[in-house]
Every structure is written in structure tokens, then in C-alpha cells.
Design a protein around this motif. Sequence first.
Motif, short mmCIF file in Angstrom:
data_model
loop_
_atom_site.label_atom_id
_atom_site.label_comp_id
_atom_site.label_asym_id
_atom_site.label_seq_id
_atom_site.Cartn_x
_atom_site.Cartn_y
_atom_site.Cartn_z
N UNK A 5 0.85 -1.30 0.12
CA UNK A 5 -0.02 0.10 -0.01
C UNK A 5 0.86 1.14 -0.11
N UNK A 6 0.56 2.17 -0.77
CA UNK A 6 1.36 3.39 -0.83
C UNK A 6 0.10 4.68 -0.96
N UNK A 7 0.82 5.76 -0.55
CA UNK A 7 0.12 7.12 -0.42
C UNK A 7 0.89 7.91 -0.69
N UNK A 8 0.56 8.83 -1.78
CA UNK A 8 1.29 10.16 -1.73
C UNK A 8 0.34 11.43 -1.80
N UNK A 9 0.84 12.37 -1.13
CA UNK A 9 0.09 13.57 -0.91
C UNK A 9 0.62 14.87 -1.90
N UNK B 174 3.84 9.55 1.53
CA UNK B 174 3.45 9.62 2.94
C UNK B 174 3.86 7.94 3.41
N UNK B 175 3.27 7.16 2.63
CA UNK B 175 3.73 5.76 2.92
C UNK B 175 4.07 5.05 1.70
N UNK B 176 4.93 4.07 1.89
CA UNK B 176 5.46 3.35 0.54
C UNK B 176 5.43 1.93 0.60
N UNK C 191 -7.67 7.43 0.25
CA UNK C 191 -7.85 6.60 -0.76
C UNK C 191 -6.28 6.24 -1.15
N UNK C 192 -6.01 4.96 -1.35
CA UNK C 192 -4.51 4.59 -1.39
C UNK C 192 -4.27 4.79 -3.09
N UNK C 193 -3.01 5.26 -3.28
CA UNK C 193 -2.53 5.10 -4.59
C UNK C 193 -1.97 4.02 -5.16
N UNK C 194 -1.72 3.19 -4.18
CA UNK C 194 -1.10 1.76 -4.81
C UNK C 194 -1.48 0.60 -3.78
N UNK C 195 -1.52 -0.57 -4.41
CA UNK C 195 -1.70 -1.68 -3.56
C UNK C 195 -2.97 -1.96 -3.19
#
Lengths: 549, 351, 341
Positions: free
Chosen positions: B10-14, B21-23, B57-61
Amino acid sequence: MRGGMAKGNMERAASGETFIFRRPTIGVLTPVAALGAVFIILLTASPLLNLFIAALAAGSRGLSSLLSGSVPTLLAKTLLLATLATLWALLLGVPPAWILTRTDLPGRRLFRVLGLLPLAIPPYIGALTYITLLGPVGPVNKAYQAMGGSGQLVNIYGLWGGVLVLGLFTYPYILLLAGSALESSNPAMEEAARAAGHGPMGIFVRVTLPLLRPSLLAGSLLVFLYALSDFAAVSFLRVTTFTTEIYHQLNTRFDQRGAAALSAVLVLLTLLVLVAQRKNLGRRSFVQRRSGAKPPTIYPLGHWKVPALICTYLVLGGSVFLPIALLLYQAGSAATIFQTLASGHRYLWNSLWTAAVAATAATVLALFVSYLIDRRKGPVGLLLTAATQLGYAIPGTVLGLSLILLYNTYVPWIYGTAAMVVLGYLLRYLPQAVQGSAAALSQVDPNLEEAARGLGRSSWQALREVTIPLIRPGMVAGWTLVFISSIKELAATLLLRPAGFDTLPVRIWIATIEVDFAVAASTSLILIATTALPLFLIRRLDSGISQLD
Amino acid sequence: MTEVIRLEGVSKRYGGGGIAAIQEISLVVGKGEIVALLGPSGCGKTTTLRLIAGFEVPDGGSIEIGGRIVANERIFVPAERRGVGMVFQDYALFPHLTARENVAFGLHNWDAERSGKRIEEALDLVGLSELEGRYSYELSGGQQQRVALARALAPSPQVVLLDEPFSNLDADMRAQMRQDVHRILRQAGTTAIFVTHDQEEALMIADRVGVLNQGRLEQIDQPDVIYHTPATRFVARFVGSADFIPGLVQGEGIVTELGTFPNQQGLPSGQAVEVMIRPDDIELVADLAGEATVVTRHFRGSDNLYCVQLPSGRTVHSSQGSTRIVESGARIAVKTDPTHVVCFYEDDTTR
Amino acid sequence: MTLFFSSFRPTLFCSILLIVVSVSAVMPGPGGPEAGSELVIYSGRKESAIKPVVDLFERKTGAKAVLKIGKTSGLANEILQERQHPRADIFIATEAGVCEVLAREGALDSYAPARARSIPSEYKSSKGFWTGISGRARVILYNTGLVKNEEVPGSVLDLADPKWNGKIAIARTLERTTLSWLGALVHVLGEAKAKAYIDGLLRNGLKVLPDNSDVWRGVGSGEFALGLTNSPNYHLALKAGLPVGVVYPDQGPSGMGSLVNPNAVAIVKGARHLVLARRFVDFILSQEAQAILVRQAFETPLVSAMDAGEVRPLSSFKSLKLSQERLADLEERTIRLFPGF
């Protein structure tokens, strides 16, 4: 293998209650929110756009009227009037605000309610009052001449008259905002100043006043913008301002484009003021009031009681007792008032329902707008803020004409109904509702909505069950402000009402041209009583309105 | 062990694809397990929690809850349909509702009888039955915390997420609440993930601790494993304190200034490493001829933390019982006997 | 109401709002122009003057009419804005120049009622776009407490006398009758002389007030000795018990005469009730309607053989013969000539 896994997972997801696809978004907005935002921007900005297009179409003629020597002078005159009126309102509003919240003045609760009453008195009625009293042949000048004075002791016409009247009937904004801020301020700061050896006066000047700055600025803004946009009162008082000049362009020269060009200047001016205010607010941190916090110090007045009472009575006298007494005198008898009410009850009903519907619509739209502004950062919020603030800037007459052209052309089935009147109120006074709910919303922790969603509520349910109950005081305050502003509205109503549909202010206006002072005065009294009603009934207006800053 | 939560990459970008934010976080939480996400502020632990809750909402995963996908590149189940309970840092109690009404809030779809019973149970569980009529401002911080927990537990969610649950409490209340929350979660048998920046808290309550740093999950394991055999220097430093002293692998031993340690990891001879030393691994022996010098002493209540200078000029820390006092400037000998020898390659930040 | 607010429920509120708005939008408002057969009258004439006429019209014909009272110029602006979907059938203007402006913008329909034949040509549109219904003569109003009748100048051209310094009032050009009067001066004297004359008055402290009621009230109260205003205002002031007298200026053999500004009725182009609108125009020129209009508002009748009552009939004084078309031609120049008037 991976594909198989994913498929299996999806089937598992599908076997749950509902299969949910990721919702598409437009920027940070869901399609519904985006649609709503577009609708509101269209609704509020279209008259202005119409105006600017007209101003541009004015071409050389519009430009020449803009660049002609009169505009800078006009600008200076208008700004001077608005500035002086604001200072006067501050002078009228701040001392009573302090006296009524921080001293043991007897009857201060009643005074605080009475202090709101000038909001119920349309400034044009106030203007007529002071023209009657202080006019060239009013009792004051007559008495002066009878005592051997020559000429006039006071001249109500012109800039100073305009300042006097505008300040007298707008200071409640400052009284309200400053009063609430004073009530909710942290007593520790004042105790610190007291410990440092300051008396009540020193504390007020050195601590209280500086802390009041934000609410004073917010109140001043309301007064200033009102003074910019007022038409009826200043024209009665023979002050030349942007709005009277726009009226002149429209009604002498039928130069709608010249009027549009002038209005554009006024709109820019207002936007400038609003931007300045936002900048100021941006640096401010707001203080969240907590229930159960220590109430502020109440100072015993001692031998200052009489001067404080005199001060309060003077302000109330000039803005409430005097105009109402004069109206009662002009109305002649209670019978006249009842007769006016009996024969004109449908005007009262027209006023009531249009103002109530406009206030309600404004409150609902304002909730949506402030929600988007507060919870979704970004350009949409800014655009919405700007669009909803426009109502402050456009003079009623110009807004009215602009709406006629727009709606009669594109939605003719709305035009010619009373819905146009409601629309006029809505566009003019939406900013008040937006400010009310935006300020309230900014004090609600967004976590509360998330908590509700975590407990199984949709965003809409969370809004309904958590956010709205919490911001209700702000919304009610906004509703009340829009209601009392709408019910007093004249300039746009004159244009937008369908034939045969008159409101109370229209009837006052008609009675004034008919020189039927008794009917004008009775109708004014009915209007004031109607407007004052929600002011008295909504006890929490104070606390709600205080969130307007 | 039935898995309740599964995060895969799971990844999340702001900020429009800018800062991550998390990779690529992957994480599995089993039923009834209490997992702590530990890390300094800005490490992405709260974001991870909000992704699981459905507020982001996650960007990936992909994210699964109870075997059901709630978020991947095509699916997004909104927070209200995920069946998770959340306890917020500031509790987020609804100020217009009483404690009881707050607890009842999540039971709107239950029939009256069942929900009434459930509310009683939840309030009982947190020990607040007699305060149910109070509004949040009439409750103390700890009581608010309990109401928030009861509210989150009442609908029997598959998982309860707690965001910095104890950070708003003062010290004595915090210790009490840690125990209480732990007991309540255990009693309810609930799966829980909580986020904290306080290592002590994480080690105390959690079955497993995940350490996050700059958006990456550096290690996730049982508290003692995390403490004794940190996977990275960051984990070593963040969980408990640690000194690193250089050493050289020579066959079965690692030679350092503090003596030779067993080469438990079977590192190749000749390899230069840094050995992690915890303060409680270092013993101070009174020895007037000792080569080390006590530089400072910090009294910490239950123990004294000494800073000791070694002959090489390097300083290490040692914790000793609070009654044992060695004045600064005293010459002493240093003894080390670590049970777990953790080494990191000198030029590597990981291992 | 307190109860109502304390139990403020947004959903309820929204639904009420929706219902009210949709009802008011869909259903024509009380007497809205959508209401099929009603004749829609925009009137710049006061309600007290026009309402009785409309009431009588309704009684006589059985038709329904709705009134929108406003300022003549404001209503004209509305008619201009509404051109795409005209709402008004009839426009009643207190000043014919406005009708001339609307006619030039193509917003009026032409109709030449039979009864208008006896109206002098300067008080009706040559193309039938509007018809004068009554007139107001430009007069000098004076305060009998401050001035004797014989002291009042016989010509407006004598008002620059220092004797009247600061004692004369006039309405600004927002009152179209003032604008017409200035236009007439430009027509009679030429631009240069007219400008010099008005500048002389301004130097002499001529007070420019927002409207004519300020003028007659100011003269009646003694704030001013003289007022340049319209003939009905003299009667209004008398009725209000104020000490005023009136002089119709420039009556001498070489005098230009007193300008008479006609009130006018016009049919709006695209009117939905054309037949009814024409009947109304016919009716407003009828004996009975004229009687009401003249009596109520102290106007000067334009239709011959009308009894003027206490008002001086058109035939009893020298009036300035000047067509509204000519005045409209002069309008832009006049406005430029007297900025800020």
C-alpha cells in the motif's frame, strides 16, 4: 497465478454486501459536489459576468465614463463616507458593548436585546427620521431660528448626515461581535494585567481592546460594505456616492453600460476589501470557546453607573427610541396602524415568505459552500468564496437589472414570478449566511465526521447527524441576518417583483411618493416589528453571530 | 490464525503525487491480535491507520478487511461500510450527545432491545455505566477516552483502530489507561491496531509492534524481538536506546573495545561491523584502576543512566539500579554480557 | 417560533423550502404576468392617481389588470431589459421623453387612438408610439410668506438676480421634467446662451435637489423662496396646507412660454394582450378616466373639451411648442452640457 489471486479476491469482495467501484473524482471533489459548486458559481457569478460583459460592450463610451474626471472624485467621496461611517459605528458600538457585557449596569440584558433593534430599522427610514428632525425646517433648526439664530444650526444633508445615519443603523453589527468576543474572552489575560497594576481603564485599553481587534475588524467590514452599497438612505440625504451615480446613469441616461462600468469599479473595490479581510483573518488563530470556562470579570460601576446609563441611553435613543417615536407620532394612532395592517396584510405576508424562503435557501447553500470551503482545500473553495461574496458588491438596482436580462432571456418561466424577488435577496445576502456557517464549521473538528463515518454513517448522514446539530447556532444566526436584511430590501425588489406583488418596503416607498406620511409610518412600524421578531425570539443569536468573525 | 487485516504494497502520496506518505507497506494482522504502529511523527503511521479506516484512498496496493477487499486500484469501500471502529487522538466525542448516546451512535441499525443491551455491555466494559448521562465536557480525559473506546467497540467491529490513544492524557492517567485499554481489548477479544510514538506504550500493550520510518515499515515483530534484535539501526535507536561500537569479525568472535562477542550471525571473518549495545547490557564495576570514566549521571527515578567514556574517547551509556550511585569522574571498569549480539555493517544503514 | 427553532430540523427545513420554492416558481404569483388574461400595466404615475382609473377600467370592461408602480425611468429600464420576453402591456410614463427613448430603442408598439386627434401634436408621438394623457406645466413656485406675488420674476431668465442668491431650488435631471426643461432652454436659447444662463443660476446658489417633492416641500416650508418645478406640485403644496403661490413664467408677447411635459401612455412592443391594451389606451383618454386623472393629480388636460377643474387649462396660458422628438434629439447634448446636474 497473480491474476488468479486477484480474481479470487474480487469474488470474495463481491460476495460481500455490495461491490463497490472506486468513485471517480474531479480534483478533490465528488461529481455531486463538483456539480453543486458549478451550480452555485453560475448562480452567483452570472449576474456579475453579465455586468462585466455589458461593461466591456460599453467600449469607448463605458471607458470614457470610467476615466472621466468624476470617477476618482466619486471613489474618494464614497470611500470617505464608508470610512467615516465605520468609525462612527465603532464609536457607537464599542463602549456599549463593554458596558453591557463587563459591568453590573442594571438592566443590561434588556439593553443588549434593544441594542439589536436598529438592525430592524431600515437605514432609509432612519434617514427620513433625521431629515424630519434635523432638516432645514426641522424642529431643531426652527428652534434655533426662533432663538434668534440665523441660517441653520445643523445641516443634515451631505456627507456628515450620511455618516450620522449609516453609523446609527449599522453599529449593532459591532455591538454584537464585540459583545460576544468580550463575553467569551479569557479572564486570565485581564487578571494578568490587573496583577501588573492596571485599573479597569488601563486593562481595557491595553488588553481588552487589542484582543477585540478581530471581531472589531469583522464588524467594521460589515458596516463598511453596507455603506458602500447603500442607496436609499444616502440618496435621501443627498450624498453623492457610487450607487447614486450608478442610479443616475441608469435613470437619466438609460446608459446601462455606463452603469455596468461603474458597478464594475464598485465590485472591484469590494473584492479588494474582502481580500484584505481574508489576509487579516488568515494570520489569526481562532479561540475555541469551551463550555464551563471561567466567565469574564464583571466590574462594579459604582458612581460611574449614571454616566454608563446615559451613554447607553444616548446610543439607543438615537438609533431606536427617536425613530420609533417619530414614526408613532406620524402614524397618528393605533387605529391607523391596524387599518394599514388590515388593508395591507398581504404585503406583510409577501415580505415574510419571500424573506423566509430566501433566508432558508441561503442557509442551505451556505452550508454546502462553507462545507466545501472548509473541508476541501484548494482552488474550488477559493472560487466559491469569491463567488458567494459578490452579492455584497453589486448595488441592488444593478443586480436587479442584471437578473431581469439574464432570467427573462434564459429562464423566462421563472421571471415574472415572486421567485425572482427571492433570488434577488438570496444573491445579495448569501455572504451573510456563508460567513455564519463557515465560521461555525471551522470550529467543528473534522474528526467528528470521520468518527460518525467509522460508525456506519455516510458523509451525508454524518453531516446531518453530527455537523449540522453542532453548527446550528451559526446557521440560525446566518438565517436571521439574511431574513432581516431581505425583509428590508428595496432597490432590487422594486425591479424584480412581478406586477401586483408588493412587499412592505415597496409599500413604504409608494406611500412616501404619495406623501402619505401616516401610511408610510404605519407600514414602517409594521416592518420594524416584523423584522425585530426573530431578533427577540432567537436567544442564541448572540453566540451564533459571534461566530461570524 | 484467521487474518483480519491484510495490506499489500500500500502506498499513499500527498500533494498531487508529490511527497510519499507511505510506501509499499505490507502487513497482516490476525484475529484478536493487538498490533502497534510505532514511529516518530510524520513517519506515516497515522496515514496507514486512516487508509485502513477508509478516510484516505490509497495510490497503490490493496487493503483487505476480514477477507474482503476494501481498496485496490478499482475498488474503494467507504469508511462507513468497512466495519471498523476508530478511536481518535482527541476522542472526537460528539459534544451534542451524552456518553450513552455517543455509544449508541454506531448501533442505529440495531433493534432497540439488542442495542440497549449492547450499550449496557459496552459501558460496563469500560466501567462508565453510572456516567452515561454526561456530556463530553462533563467527563475527564480518561473518561472521555473510555467513552470513545466503548463507542468504537459497541458495534462489534472486525477491528478497532486507535490513533495515539494516550497522548492527550497526563502521565499517571496514561499508565492507568494503558492497562485498562489493554484489559478491555483483551476482554472483548477485539483485533486492534493502534498508532503511537511512545515505544514504551507499544512494547507494553502490543502483541506485535511495527516500526515505521519515513513511510516504510522497517520491522514488524513481537516486542521483545524488536527490542533485542532490531532489524535496522533506526529500529535499534527508536526502540529503547542504543550505542554502536565498532568491531571486527574474527572467526567465531567479534572483537570490540568492550571485549569479544560471539558471532551469532555467522558473519565472515575480516568484516568490519558495529555492534549494538543497550544501556542495560553494560555493567559498571568499581575499579580504581579501570580505564573508563563516568562522565555524567542522570537520575531517572527507577534507575540511573550513566554516560561512560571509554579509553578510545567513545562514550557509551549504562543503566544501573537507582540505589547504586557512582559519582561522575570516578574511574571504573566496564563489563558487557549481551544475550543478543546485533551487528550492523559499518557502511550500511540496514545490516 | 422559539420552539420551531429549537427543534430546527434541516431535512424538514429543506423539504419545506423545496416545496415553497417550487410552488412559487411553478404557480404564477398573485397576479403574476403569467396569469393569462390580465393586462399588465407598468406605471410611473402614482398609485393614488392611476389605481382608480384601472379599477374603473376593470369595472367597465370586466377585464383584469395588474399594476406595477415604480419610477418612470426604472420601469423603462425594465422594459428595455425585458425586450426578449415582454412582460408589460401598457407603460404609463410621467414624462413623454422616456417614451421617446423607448420608441427609439424599438420597445414600443404604435397605436393612434381616435380620441387622441384633439391632442396637440407636440403631446403625442408622430408615429403613434405614445399618446399624451395629461400635462404638467413648468412653473415658478414661491413661498407666500417670503415673497409677494409681484416680486416673483415673470421670466425664468431673471432668476440669476443676486436677490435670489441661495433661495431657488430645482430638482436634478433624475427628474426627467428638469431634463426636458433644460433641453427646451437649449432649443430656445442655443447651447452657448443656455449654458451661460444655467451657470449664472448655479453661481447664484441654485440648489439642485434629488426630486420635485423636495422642491415643493422645501419651498412650502420656507427653506427656499422659489422653486422651479411642475404645476401639479403647486396644488399638492396647497393641499398640504403650505403657503405657496404659482407663476407661469415667460408669458409675455416675446416670452418663450411655459414648457408643458406630457404624461404618456404607450403600448409595449410584443404585448401579450394587445387588444385589451388598446382598449385601455382608448379608455384612459375617455372623459371619465381623464376626469379622475386630472382631478386626483392636478394635471393639465390635453384632450380638448376636458374640464380642467381648479387647474389652469392649456388654453389659458402660453405654452412652449416643442416636440418630444426634438427634445430627444437634444437629450445627449443637454446631458453633456450640464454635467452633474
